[in-house]
Design a protein around this motif. Structure first.
Motif, PDB file in Angstrom:
ATOM      1  N   VAL C 289       0.845  -1.185   0.000  1.00 46.79           N
ATOM      2  CA  VAL C 289       0.000   0.000   0.000  1.00 46.79           C
ATOM      3  C   VAL C 289       0.888   1.245   0.000  1.00 46.79           C
ATOM      4  CG1 VAL C 289      -1.579   1.366   1.400  1.00 46.79           C
ATOM      5  CG2 VAL C 289      -2.027  -1.049   1.002  1.00 46.79           C
ATOM      6  N   PHE C 290       1.962   1.167   0.769  1.00 45.36           N
ATOM      7  CA  PHE C 290       2.821   2.346   0.835  1.00 45.36           C
ATOM      8  C   PHE C 290       3.869   2.390  -0.268  1.00 45.36           C
ATOM      9  CE2 PHE C 290       1.035   2.077   5.087  1.00 45.36           C
ATOM     10  CZ  PHE C 290       0.493   3.347   5.155  1.00 45.36           C
ATOM     11  N   ARG C 291       4.255   1.240  -0.726  1.00 43.46           N
ATOM     12  CA  ARG C 291       5.174   1.216  -1.871  1.00 43.46           C
ATOM     13  C   ARG C 291       4.580   0.300  -2.930  1.00 43.46           C
ATOM     14  NH1 ARG C 291      10.072   3.573  -1.708  1.00 43.46           N
ATOM     15  NH2 ARG C 291      10.475   2.471  -3.627  1.00 43.46           N
ATOM     16  N   PRO C 292       3.723   0.848  -3.766  1.00 46.99           N
ATOM     17  CA  PRO C 292       2.957   0.003  -4.684  1.00 46.99           C
ATOM     18  C   PRO C 292       3.829  -0.779  -5.659  1.00 46.99           C
ATOM     19  CG  PRO C 292       2.067   2.219  -4.604  1.00 46.99           C
ATOM     20  CD  PRO C 292       3.358   2.253  -3.871  1.00 46.99           C
ATOM     21  N   ARG C 293       5.083  -0.448  -5.776  1.00 45.44           N
ATOM     22  CA  ARG C 293       5.918  -1.239  -6.678  1.00 45.44           C
ATOM     23  C   ARG C 293       6.937  -2.074  -5.925  1.00 45.44           C
ATOM     24  NH1 ARG C 293       5.027  -0.728 -11.922  1.00 45.44           N
ATOM     25  NH2 ARG C 293       3.434   0.800 -12.299  1.00 45.44           N
ATOM     26  N   GLY C 294       6.608  -2.358  -4.687  1.00 45.74           N
ATOM     27  CA  GLY C 294       7.525  -3.177  -3.911  1.00 45.74           C
ATOM     28  C   GLY C 294       8.625  -2.337  -3.297  1.00 45.74           C
ATOM     29  N   ILE C 295       9.363  -2.970  -2.399  1.00 46.44           N
ATOM     30  CA  ILE C 295      10.331  -2.197  -1.625  1.00 46.44           C
ATOM     31  C   ILE C 295      11.413  -1.607  -2.514  1.00 46.44           C
ATOM     32  CG2 ILE C 295      11.968  -2.278   0.281  1.00 46.44           C
ATOM     33  CD1 ILE C 295      10.344  -4.632   1.368  1.00 46.44           C
ATOM     34  N   LEU C 296      11.983  -2.468  -3.351  1.00 49.46           N
ATOM     35  CA  LEU C 296      13.054  -1.964  -4.201  1.00 49.46           C
ATOM     36  C   LEU C 296      12.619  -1.760  -5.650  1.00 49.46           C
ATOM     37  CD1 LEU C 296      16.173  -3.974  -2.996  1.00 49.46           C
ATOM     38  CD2 LEU C 296      15.365  -1.749  -2.264  1.00 49.46           C
ATOM     39  N   GLY C 297      11.329  -1.942  -5.878  1.00 51.23           N
ATOM     40  CA  GLY C 297      10.857  -1.818  -7.258  1.00 51.23           C
ATOM     41  C   GLY C 297      11.167  -0.443  -7.808  1.00 51.23           C
ATOM     42  N   GLU C 298      11.758  -0.418  -8.997  1.00 51.62           N
ATOM     43  CA  GLU C 298      12.095   0.866  -9.572  1.00 51.62           C
ATOM     44  C   GLU C 298      10.804   1.541 -10.027  1.00 51.62           C
ATOM     45  OE1 GLU C 298      14.570  -0.063 -12.951  1.00 51.62           O
ATOM     46  OE2 GLU C 298      14.228  -2.180 -12.633  1.00 51.62           O
ATOM     47  N   VAL C 299      10.679   2.784  -9.719  1.00 52.79           N
ATOM     48  CA  VAL C 299       9.554   3.530 -10.236  1.00 52.79           C
ATOM     49  C   VAL C 299       9.998   4.056 -11.587  1.00 52.79           C
ATOM     50  CG1 VAL C 299       7.931   5.387  -9.816  1.00 52.79           C
ATOM     51  CG2 VAL C 299       8.940   4.174  -7.908  1.00 52.79           C
ATOM     52  N   VAL C 300       9.700   3.268 -12.594  1.00 55.69           N
ATOM     53  CA  VAL C 300      10.128   3.663 -13.925  1.00 55.69           C
ATOM     54  C   VAL C 300       9.287   4.858 -14.327  1.00 55.69           C
ATOM     55  CG1 VAL C 300      10.442   2.898 -16.280  1.00 55.69           C
ATOM     56  CG2 VAL C 300      10.520   1.258 -14.417  1.00 55.69           C
ATOM     57  N   GLY C 301       9.963   5.926 -14.681  1.00 52.85           N
ATOM     58  CA  GLY C 301       9.225   7.109 -15.097  1.00 52.85           C
ATOM     59  C   GLY C 301       8.328   6.755 -16.260  1.00 52.85           C
ATOM     60  N   GLU C 302       7.034   6.638 -15.983  1.00 58.04           N
ATOM     61  CA  GLU C 302       6.139   6.326 -17.087  1.00 58.04           C
ATOM     62  C   GLU C 302       5.922   7.607 -17.857  1.00 58.04           C
ATOM     63  OE1 GLU C 302       1.770   4.482 -17.923  1.00 58.04           O
ATOM     64  OE2 GLU C 302       2.113   5.879 -16.316  1.00 58.04           O
ATOM     65  N   ARG C 303       6.469   7.682 -19.062  1.00 54.93           N
ATOM     66  CA  ARG C 303       6.370   8.933 -19.802  1.00 54.93           C
ATOM     67  C   ARG C 303       5.041   8.981 -20.522  1.00 54.93           C
ATOM     68  NH1 ARG C 303      11.146  12.358 -21.009  1.00 54.93           N
ATOM     69  NH2 ARG C 303       9.697  12.821 -22.660  1.00 54.93           N
TER      70      ARG C 303
ATOM     71  N   ILE E  98     -19.816  -5.390  -0.007  1.00 55.94           N
ATOM     72  CA  ILE E  98     -19.147  -4.484   0.930  1.00 55.94           C
ATOM     73  C   ILE E  98     -17.695  -4.919   1.105  1.00 55.94           C
ATOM     74  CG2 ILE E  98     -19.069  -3.730   3.330  1.00 55.94           C
ATOM     75  CD1 ILE E  98     -22.159  -3.904   3.279  1.00 55.94           C
ATOM     76  N   LEU E  99     -17.516  -6.235   1.247  1.00 57.66           N
ATOM     77  CA  LEU E  99     -16.156  -6.750   1.378  1.00 57.66           C
ATOM     78  C   LEU E  99     -15.334  -6.416   0.132  1.00 57.66           C
ATOM     79  CD1 LEU E  99     -14.580  -8.607   3.395  1.00 57.66           C
ATOM     80  CD2 LEU E  99     -14.858 -10.356   1.661  1.00 57.66           C
ATOM     81  N   GLY E 100     -15.987  -6.506  -1.021  1.00 62.36           N
ATOM     82  CA  GLY E 100     -15.291  -6.187  -2.270  1.00 62.36           C
ATOM     83  C   GLY E 100     -14.801  -4.751  -2.273  1.00 62.36           C
ATOM     84  N   ALA E 101     -15.669  -3.861  -1.824  1.00 59.03           N
ATOM     85  CA  ALA E 101     -15.276  -2.459  -1.786  1.00 59.03           C
ATOM     86  C   ALA E 101     -14.142  -2.255  -0.784  1.00 59.03           C
ATOM     87  CB  ALA E 101     -16.476  -1.597  -1.416  1.00 59.03           C
ATOM     88  N   LEU E 102     -14.232  -2.967   0.337  1.00 57.33           N
ATOM     89  CA  LEU E 102     -13.177  -2.843   1.351  1.00 57.33           C
ATOM     90  C   LEU E 102     -11.832  -3.299   0.802  1.00 57.33           C
ATOM     91  CD1 LEU E 102     -14.780  -3.974   4.717  1.00 57.33           C
ATOM     92  CD2 LEU E 102     -14.097  -1.697   3.955  1.00 57.33           C
ATOM     93  N   LEU E 103     -11.883  -4.391   0.033  1.00 54.48           N
ATOM     94  CA  LEU E 103     -10.640  -4.864  -0.571  1.00 54.48           C
ATOM     95  C   LEU E 103     -10.146  -3.840  -1.578  1.00 54.48           C
ATOM     96  CD1 LEU E 103      -8.485  -6.893  -1.456  1.00 54.48           C
ATOM     97  CD2 LEU E 103     -10.153  -7.896  -2.984  1.00 54.48           C
ATOM     98  N   GLY E 104     -11.099  -3.217  -2.263  1.00 55.78           N
ATOM     99  CA  GLY E 104     -10.719  -2.246  -3.277  1.00 55.78           C
ATOM    100  C   GLY E 104      -9.905  -1.098  -2.700  1.00 55.78           C
ATOM    101  N   LEU E 105     -10.288  -0.659  -1.526  1.00 56.70           N
ATOM    102  CA  LEU E 105      -9.650   0.534  -0.979  1.00 56.70           C
ATOM    103  C   LEU E 105      -8.121   0.497  -0.925  1.00 56.70           C
ATOM    104  CD1 LEU E 105     -12.077   1.850   1.755  1.00 56.70           C
ATOM    105  CD2 LEU E 105     -11.352   2.959  -0.364  1.00 56.70           C
ATOM    106  N   PRO E 106      -7.534  -0.496  -0.252  1.00 56.88           N
ATOM    107  CA  PRO E 106      -6.071  -0.432  -0.141  1.00 56.88           C
ATOM    108  C   PRO E 106      -5.346  -0.709  -1.454  1.00 56.88           C
ATOM    109  CG  PRO E 106      -6.875  -2.457   0.822  1.00 56.88           C
ATOM    110  CD  PRO E 106      -8.072  -1.649   0.472  1.00 56.88           C
ATOM    111  N   VAL E 107      -6.011  -1.334  -2.394  1.00 56.40           N
ATOM    112  CA  VAL E 107      -5.253  -1.788  -3.557  1.00 56.40           C
ATOM    113  C   VAL E 107      -5.379  -0.846  -4.747  1.00 56.40           C
ATOM    114  CG1 VAL E 107      -5.524  -4.152  -2.827  1.00 56.40           C
ATOM    115  CG2 VAL E 107      -7.086  -3.231  -4.510  1.00 56.40           C
ATOM    116  N   LEU E 108      -5.957   0.323  -4.508  1.00 57.28           N
ATOM    117  CA  LEU E 108      -6.228   1.189  -5.647  1.00 57.28           C
ATOM    118  C   LEU E 108      -4.996   1.644  -6.395  1.00 57.28           C
ATOM    119  CD1 LEU E 108      -9.135   3.074  -4.106  1.00 57.28           C
ATOM    120  CD2 LEU E 108      -9.127   1.716  -6.172  1.00 57.28           C
ATOM    121  N   ARG E 109      -3.931   1.849  -5.670  1.00 54.86           N
ATOM    122  CA  ARG E 109      -2.760   2.390  -6.342  1.00 54.86           C
ATOM    123  C   ARG E 109      -1.961   1.307  -7.038  1.00 54.86           C
ATOM    124  NH1 ARG E 109       0.638   4.976  -1.999  1.00 54.86           N
ATOM    125  NH2 ARG E 109       2.046   5.442  -3.695  1.00 54.86           N
ATOM    126  N   MET E 110      -2.312   0.062  -6.784  1.00 52.38           N
ATOM    127  CA  MET E 110      -1.472  -1.011  -7.317  1.00 52.38           C
ATOM    128  C   MET E 110      -1.895  -1.407  -8.709  1.00 52.38           C
ATOM    129  SD  MET E 110      -1.418  -3.246  -4.001  1.00 52.38           S
ATOM    130  CE  MET E 110      -1.330  -2.324  -2.490  1.00 52.38           C
TER     131      MET E 110
END
Ligand SMILES: Nc1ncnc2c1ncn2[C@@H]1O[C@H](COP(=O)(O)OP(=O)(O)OP(=O)(O)O)[C@@H](O)[C@H]1O
Ligand SMILES: Nc1ncnc2c1ncn2[C@@H]1O[C@H](COP(=O)(O)OP(=O)(O)OP(=O)(O)O)[C@@H](O)[C@H]1O
Ligand SMILES: [Mg+2]
Ligand SMILES: [Mg+2]
Lengths: 240, 362, 304, 260, 315
Positions: C289-303, E98-110
């Motif tokens: 959640v805090f590092r969406p590309r993993g700990i050492l994952g390079e954040v490749v500049g997506e141009r 509801i559970l689906g939405a809850l799962l959705g929340l943390p994974v949005l940036r991935m």
């Protein structure tokens, strides 16, 4: 006279699924010649270059390079035989550094010393690359990437260099530079097949030109002569 | 006329016995062993009233959905008279509902969950014991041996956890102390973290509810983690190859609960044909024998040479079983649980360079 | 928590983490080059373990094992590495290469197919029974500040670190290594450099599978008992480790593996052991959640 | 200020050590085609990325119709009326040409989830008119008859036109175009230039254009802004820019001299 | 219009066939068909998430499990609660959503495979909780004697009856799915799948549409779970392991992402084929693995290409 021709293409056809991209195209490039191909979007220019490099299957026809049949050989062997390509859209390795990109260009070379020598040559052609040699290539600007793509192809010390729209997206001052560079590369003894949308410049620097239209060659001749033709000027050069 | 209906075996047709057991997957070797036990019984018997007996083994995956599917398959097969199975309690529970619907007798050689015989399903029987009996007996033995501080580990499966809980209750009732209860994950290989956690609690005995695959790793890693306690486990670990051989030195001295050893002649016969036996082949053999002799008793010959088997009659006949099986005398209580069989305590001992399960007097 | 207990758990975590890390390296390599999750990788690890076992069992039968234990282990390791290398390349050649131009998820299916196939192949071969490695490793070790660290734990940790470093140098410094990264990024452009893309991919599978084989033999020797299902859990864990470290990133796979191992063993001290995987997975989710590309994952500049 | 649709104030953005935008300020008036030119790597695309919400600027402000939109999310900015095309074409490749345009219309469709599920009267009307407009737009940019083709199967030049139609579909007040004629023949570029002028005129919107083709730029622009190293080095009418010494030196070049 | 007519006729015939099928195959195969049907339902749901929205979800089983446990806990002797199914099933769907939405929340940036691993972890976490929260879920012993569906005094308990129930569920799901797919929501999902950045710049609120995709996808899982629980009569945590997620994903890919026909055929292959291979006993899964590889190689894009092009509304 036979060994004056470097590349001979006979009746080449290529299609994607049902779409015919090339219909029985024939052309030839003589040793030390700078040949350009112009044509509208989708005319099949890139397909032709891809066919030569072995990136797409040739359905019919034959490609001879320095007398050897290279039709449908795997791409890496074609590079080994001496044909390099600067593909459309640059396709540099954006996660590799500039230097690593250049090394990859020299992949088929066995002598490291020679490769280092060539790299100096590339750097003298494009001093900007030297400044950025440890930068990750993906963060280069468009023009820098184009220089890298050309430099990378040159690292293979090709006998024939295929260039697919090298001036695309470049600032005018660089366009000029790129064309001067192409001339220079040619002058140093590399055959060149140039695909360009910048038809004017292409016609100006090349010896001969082919015009491709919906997969077929519709005109062929000395660039100077073609440049003079009214119909060409109207259709391709926007000069009325 | 039978009130549950009849199974009719046409002339020249075989009597089929279904075997629902795991044939692929984690515990396939245990499942195949069950199949072999049943097969041996059938081959030895050969025919009933002139009808050949045919075994039909199906992969029950040791789980609900496939067990239910093959229960439907068996119960809708007109030639299947009864079923040996299913292997795991998680499969037997939903499958027994299906069997009850169609009133087809099932005898499980290996499903030991307590609930199975508490749900008033008349067609369910088992030739194994239930978890409570086994664990109670293990607890009695532990107390008898003077183990006061006990740690319990189980594999969080229906089987392992039921045993562990019953064992734990038994120990507490008798005044022992449970210093830790931990669950592990089936299929894991490294249990040193749990053992490291338990070590400072200084248990005298570690009881494990689960299968040999994990049991043998625990017994080995106990030594590595430097735990001095004894080890005790259940029938899941009663396997020569997977526990004694795999455990090596570390397994020596472990206590294992299991049924009465099958008769040595039987074991010899079995191993000649199928190689080293695992845990439940004798129970499967006995279950098959029980089923076949009941069929023999209730089957009525028709004029054309076919057989008629009343479903209720067959069930009642099985319920009345009184025979000496290879695992000792077999009788069923009204719920389908086996009576008369006593869980025995074994210890892994080494004599003359060979380790084996030695039955203890208790 | 008692400090020495903590230290002991960390050592425990490091040794299982080393195994995860070795398998994760293979995942990461293959993923990096084909962006495909090689679901059969865990099974290759399993086959490697069996191959090591068969070799050792053969040597034991011939009476050679106990005379030359170290040599025997080396032979077993080598045979296993070779077998798995071949197996991995064969898998690539027959199950994945035909799908190179297929939609991205198609190779996932053939990988799952391959995984089921290998599992059941070994199951049929060993009749579903577990196999037991001979006890070659003596339970010796050293005491560090009151905690016991066995030589074998040191070996596992050391070997995985060593192989990681070697792999890293290979990828960063050698021509073939750089070519791997080039192929990973753009196969068409790579072929225009004269790189034989198929060969590079094959080499990648070979290397990745060999690492799994090493892990397989080490697991066999350390835990002694192996079976046909043993690839599944470590496979999933290693994949997780690779992703958390930043998939495609070699030190990342290593870090992810060790991290996962340590998290697992520490969590046991805090919660009942059955929650081990919950703790491990939750922390991994949190990391991502805090590092969406993993700990050492390079954040490749997506141009754009 | 109201005569400005967009106003950039002291915009700064860096990537690691590279300063891509360095305190850039300028304004775009209502209606008209404003061009941005400058050497490769001058920060033109980065500017677009900041305006459209792909990147968050490190400093400075972006005002759209007097409203501060700095740091808003991409979809919010579209909603407000800024649409864009991409330097490296980014179509939805496994969707048809028509679907691409319909997606572009997304921010203008109002029906909610329940209306969609129940196919309410309103939703059907809306879909119908969206479809109609999509066909119109495709016709407008010259893609008539290709509606059901997959986006990627179009030749390059047509893909650029599709990007244009897709951007127009959101009924923007400001259109950001990143090199719409790259890779085209001079004659084709000319057509696009005409199209742009028409769009600007007929839709009555402002266009901010990045382009390296000087013919196009000089032809269509009402005003040109020249960037170099993230800074504005000149601003003016085409004629002024053509003769600006700094611009010639940094960008346009003349026969025989180049900067490298 | 000719072809439209033919198509309708074709689907009509297929449908008729599906209705008549159980009459010919008997209880066992009806049961297997029911299994296939359940997987079709899950396949349609996962298709929303993976096929349409392009979010690789390896933890789909969580919603199936939560649907099943919600049903089982509220309609069994375990807590002595017996909510009628007509009320309970929608509730199960809601809980899953509801559970689906809850799962959705943390994974949005991935993106991509990071999402895959997080969802995988999520699925495992749910399963482990089901297995360990003994006071609530009865742990590994599972929940027994779950109420079947009862309506107007009629109890659904025969395999054939379940088959029709599931068929009805699939019809509803398909109807629902088609409606969403042919709308701006479906288009937004597909755009997101193709290119998230570009999609956002077309005005698509990624957050909202991802959450929507997860919860709509989850709703199908919840429905499937409730039916599964009621049909099997007893459920265990082990019924909801990773394998289920993987199977459903295989069905999707094998069938051809985004196509309902594909999902159906995929489910037949993945659930039906192992049944057909039963006579091979131990060799069954070996063959299955091999067949899976072979099928994928010969049909790399799945059996059906995704249905393309938009239908014109009301035309
Ligand atoms: N991978 C592909 N799949 C399907 N069709 C393709 C593919 N690549 C090219 N085409 C089609 O083949 C024809 C020729 O394409 P090609 O790329 O060779 O044209 P071009 O002359 O290079 O055009 P441009 O100037 O736009 O680069 C076009 O109609 C194009 O749509
Ligand atoms: N995502 C990124 N990560 C790192 N550096 C970047 C990134 N995007 C742009 N840059 C750098 O910022 C500078 C400006 O780039 P930008 O793409 O804006 O140039 P441009 O003016 O659009 O050039 P061109 O005309 O070639 O497209 C360049 O030096 C580029 O290398
Ligand atoms: Mg081209
Ligand atoms: Mg740019």
């Amino acid at each position: 006279m036979k060994d004056m021709t470097q590349l001979t293409i006979e009746g080449l056809s290529i299609s994607y699924g049902g779409i015919k991209a090339l219909r029985s195209v024939s052309l030839e490039i003589k040793r030390d010649e700078l040949v350009s191909i112009i044509g509208a979007n989708g005319a099949g220019k890139s397909s032709l270059l891809k066919g030569i490099s072995g990136l797409v299957r040739c359905e019919r026809g034959k490609i001879l390079f320095q007398g050897k049949d290279i039709t449908n050989r795997p791409p890496h062997l074609i590079v080994k035989a001496g044909i390099s390509q600067v593909p459309e859209g640059r396709r540099i390795f954006s996660r590799l550094t500039v230097l690593e990109n250049l090394w990859m260009g020299a992949y088929t070379r066995s002598s490291k010393e020679e490769a280092i020598e060539d790299m100096e040559g590339v750097f003298s052609l494009f001093p900007r690359l030297k400044e950025r040699k440890d930068q990750v290539a993906g963060t280069l600007s468009g023009g820098e990437q184009q220089m890298l793509a050309i430099g990378r192809a040159l690292m293979g010390r090709p006998r024939l260099l295929l260039l697919d729209e090298p001036s695309m997206g470049l600032a005018p001052i660089l366009v000029e530079h790129i064309f001067t560079t192409i001339k220079r590369i040619h002058a140093e003894g590399t055959g060149i097949l140039l695909v360009e949308q910048n038809a004017f410049a292409a016609l100006e620097i090349s010896h001969r030109t082919y015009i491709l239209q919906t997969g077929s060659i519709v005109m062929e001749g000395k660039s100077k002569e073609i440049l003079e033709r009214d119909d060409v000027r109207r259709a391709y050069l926007d000069i009325r | 006329q039978d009130e549950w209906g009849e199974i009719v075996i046409p002339p020249q047709k075989p009597i089929k016995i279904g075997v629902g057991t795991m044939l692929t997957g984690d515990y396939a070797s245990m499942g195949i062993d069950i199949k072999n036990g049943a097969e041996m019984a059938i081959l030895e018997k050969g025919t009933i009233h002139g009808h050949p007996i045919q075994l039909q083994a199906e992969d029950d995956g040791c789980a609900g959905p496939p067990s239910v599917a093959i229960a439907e398959k068996f119960c809708n097969d007109p030639l299947i008279v009864g079923v040996i199975g299913y292997m795991c309690s998680g499969g037997s529970k939903p499958a027994s509902d299906i069997h009850n619907k169609y009133k087809v007798v099932m005898i499980s050689p290996s499903s030991t969950a307590e609930e199975l015989t508490k749900r008033n399903i008349p067609v369910f029987f088992r030739t194994c014991w239930n978890d409570i009996i086994q664990a109670k007996r293990a607890a009695d033995f532990a107390i008898h041996k003077g183990f006061k501080r006990v740690a319990v580990i189980h594999d969080k499966s229906d089987y392992g956890q039921s045993l562990a809980e019953a064992f734990l209750k038994g120990i507490k009732e008798k005044g022992g102390e449970i210093v830790a209860t931990e669950g592990i994950t089936r299929g894991d290989k490294d249990f040193t973290p749990v053992l490291t956690k338990i070590k400072p609690l200084k248990p005298q005995l570690i009881y494990f509810g689960g299968m040999a695959a994990e049991g043998v790793l625990i017994v080995r890693q106990m030594k590595r983690a430097g735990i001095q306690a004894d080890f005790m486990s259940d029938d899941g670990c009663f396997t020569e190859k997977d526990f004694i051989q795999a455990g090596g030195k570390a397994a020596i001295g472990s206590y294992i609960t299991y049924a009465q050893e099958p008769s040595p002649q039987w074991v010899e016969r079995f191993e000649k044909k199928y190689g080293p036996r695992q845990t439940f082949s004798p129970q499967a053999y006995d279950a098959t024998v029980v089923l076949m002799s009941a069929i023999e008793k209730v089957a009525k010959k028709k004029e054309d040479g076919g057989l008629v088997i009343g479903k209720k009659a067959l069930r009642d006949q099985v319920a009345k079983t009184e025979i000496d099986g290879v695992t000792g005398p077999i009788k069923f209580d009204p719920n389908g649980d086996r009576t008369g069989s006593v869980v025995a305590i074994y210890q892994v001992v080494e004599e003359k360079g060979k380790a084996f399960f030695k039955k203890l007097d208790f | 928590m008692d400090l020495s207990l903590l230290a002991e758990q960390i050592v425990n975590g490091l040794s299982i983490g080393g195994v995860y890390a070795l398998i994760a390296l293979g995942y990461t390599l293959v993923y990096g080059i084909l962006t495909m999750i090689n679901f059969a990788h865990g099974e290759i690890f399993m086959v490697g373990s069996f191959m090591g076992y068969w070799t050792l069992a053969f040597l034991e039968q011939k009476g050679l094992l106990w005379d030359w234990p170290q040599l025997s282990v080396i032979v077993a390791m080598s045979l296993s590495v070779i077998t798995c290398g071949i197996l991995g390349s064969a898998l690539e050649r027959f199950a994945y290469r035909p799908l190179r131009t297929a939609p991205r998820l198609a190779p996932l299916i053939s990988a799952i197919g391959a995984s089921i196939f290998l599992q059941n192949l070994i199951m049929v071969m060993v009749k579903g029974r577990m196999r037991v490695y001979p006890d070659i490793i003596p339970l010796t070790g050293i005491e560090v500040g009151g905690i016991f660290v066995s030589h074998f734990q040191i070996l596992i940790i050391g070997v995985s670190l060593l192989l990681m470093v070697a792999l890293w140098i290979f990828i960063r410094r050698t021509k073939v290594g750089i070519a791997m990264r080039a192929v990973a990024e753009d196969k068409m452009a790579a072929s225009l450099m004269g790189i034989d893309v198929n060969r590079i991919i094959q080499v990648t599978f070979l290397v990745g599978s060999s690492l799994a084989a090493v892990a397989g033999v080490m697991v066999g020797m350390y835990y002694s008992q192996i079976n046909h299902m043993m690839g599944f859990i470590p496979g999933i864990k290693a994949f997780t480790a690779a992703v958390v470290g930043g998939i495609g990133n070699i030190p990342g796979a290593m870090l992810g593996g060790f991290l996962l191992g340590i998290l697992e063993s520490l969590s046991v001290n805090i919660l009942p052991a059955q929650y081990k995987d919950v703790v491990a997975f939750s922390i991994l989710v949190a990391v991502l959640v805090f590092r969406p590309r993993g700990i050492l994952g390079e954040v490749v500049g997506e141009r754009v | 200020m109201t005569d400005r649709v967009l106003s950039i104030q002291g915009l700064t953005k860096h990537f690691g050590g590279i300063l891509a935008l360095n305190g850039l300020s300028f304004g775009v008036g209502r209606e008209g085609i404003y061009s941005i030119i400058g050497p490769n790597g001058a920060g033109k695309t980065t500017l677009f990325n900041c305006i459209s919400g792909v990147l968050r600027p490190d400093g400075g402000k972006i005002l759209f119709q007097g409203e501060d939109i700095t740091g808003l999310k991409g979809h919010e900015i579209v909603e407000l009326g800024i649409a864009r095309t991409f330097q490296n074409i980014r179509l939805f490749s496994n969707m048809t040409v028509l679907e691409n345009v319909l997606v572009g219309m997304h921010s203008r469709l109002r029906s909610n989830f329940w209306q969609t599920i129940s196919r309410s009267h309103y939703q059907r009307l809306e879909e119908k008119s969206a479809l109609k407009r999509a066909y119109q737009l495709l016709d407008y940019v010259g893609l008539k008859g290709l509606e059901d083709k997959l986006a990627t199967s179009l030749p390059y030049g047509l893909q650029r036109r599709l990007e244009l139609a897709r951007a127009l579909a959101s009924s923007p007040k400001l259109l950001l175009l990143d090199e719409p004629t790259a890779g085209m023949l001079p004659s084709e570029s000319k057509e696009i230039a005409e199209l742009l002028k028409r769009i600007q005129w007929e839709f009555g919107i402002s266009i901010l254009l990045i382009e390296h083709d000087m013919k196009v730029v000089m032809d269509v622009s009402s005003k040109i802004i020249v960037l170099d190293l993230g800074e504005k080095i000149a601003e003016g009418s085409p004629d002024e820019i053509r003769s600006d010494e700094r611009v010639i030196q940094a960008y346009l070049g003349g026969k025989g001299k180049h900067p490298l | 219009m000719e072809s439209e007519y033919k198509k309708r006729l074709f689907y009509g015939l297929v449908f008729l066939g599906l209705i008549l099928l159980p009459q010919f195959v008997g209880n066992y195969w009806s049961h297997i068909l029911g299994d296939v049907g359940l997987y079709v339902m899950l396949g349609i749901g996962l298709n929303v998430v993976v096929g349409l929205a392009g979010l690789l979800d390896l933890g789909y089983v969580a919603f199936f499990g939560v649907g099943a446990y919600s049903y089982a806990l509220l309609a069994s002797p375990h807590f002595h609660i017996h909510i009628p199914f007509l009320v309970l099933v929608p509730l199960c769907i809601l809980i899953a959503m509801i559970l689906g939405a809850l799962l959705g929340l943390p994974v949005l940036r991935m993106r991509g495979d990071y999402l895959a691993i997080v969802t995988l972890g999520f699925g495992e976490i749910i399963r482990i909780f089901l297995n360990n929260l003994d006071p609530v879920t009865n742990g590994p012993k599972g929940l027994l004697r779950i109420d079947p569906f009862r309506i107007f005094g009629f109890t659904i308990d025969e395999p054939v009856e379940w088959y029709y129930t599931i068929l009805l569920g699939i019809l509803l799901s398909t109807f629902f799915y088609k409606r969403i797919m042919d709308s701006k929501i479906g288009r937004a999902w597909m755009a997101m799948r193709e290119d998230q950045t570009a999609a956002e710049l077309m005005g698509i609120d990624l957050l909202r549409y991802k959450l929507l995709a997860f919860s709509i996808g989850a709703s199908f899982g919840g429905l499937g779970g409730a039916i599964f629980a009621a049909r099997q009569g007893s459920i265990f945590p082990e019924n909801f392991s990773l394998i289920v997620s993987i199977n459903v994903l295989c069905i999707l890919i094998l069938g051809g992402m985004g196509s309902i026909r594909g999902v159906i055929l995929g489910a037949f292959v993945l659930v039906g084929l192992p049944e057909l291979l039963r006579e091979f006993e131990q060799f069954r899964m070996l063959l299955f693995g091999l067949l899976l590889i072979i099928v994928t190689i010969f049909k790399p894009t799945g059996f059906f290409r995704p249905e393309k092009g938009l239908k014109i509304v009301n035309d």
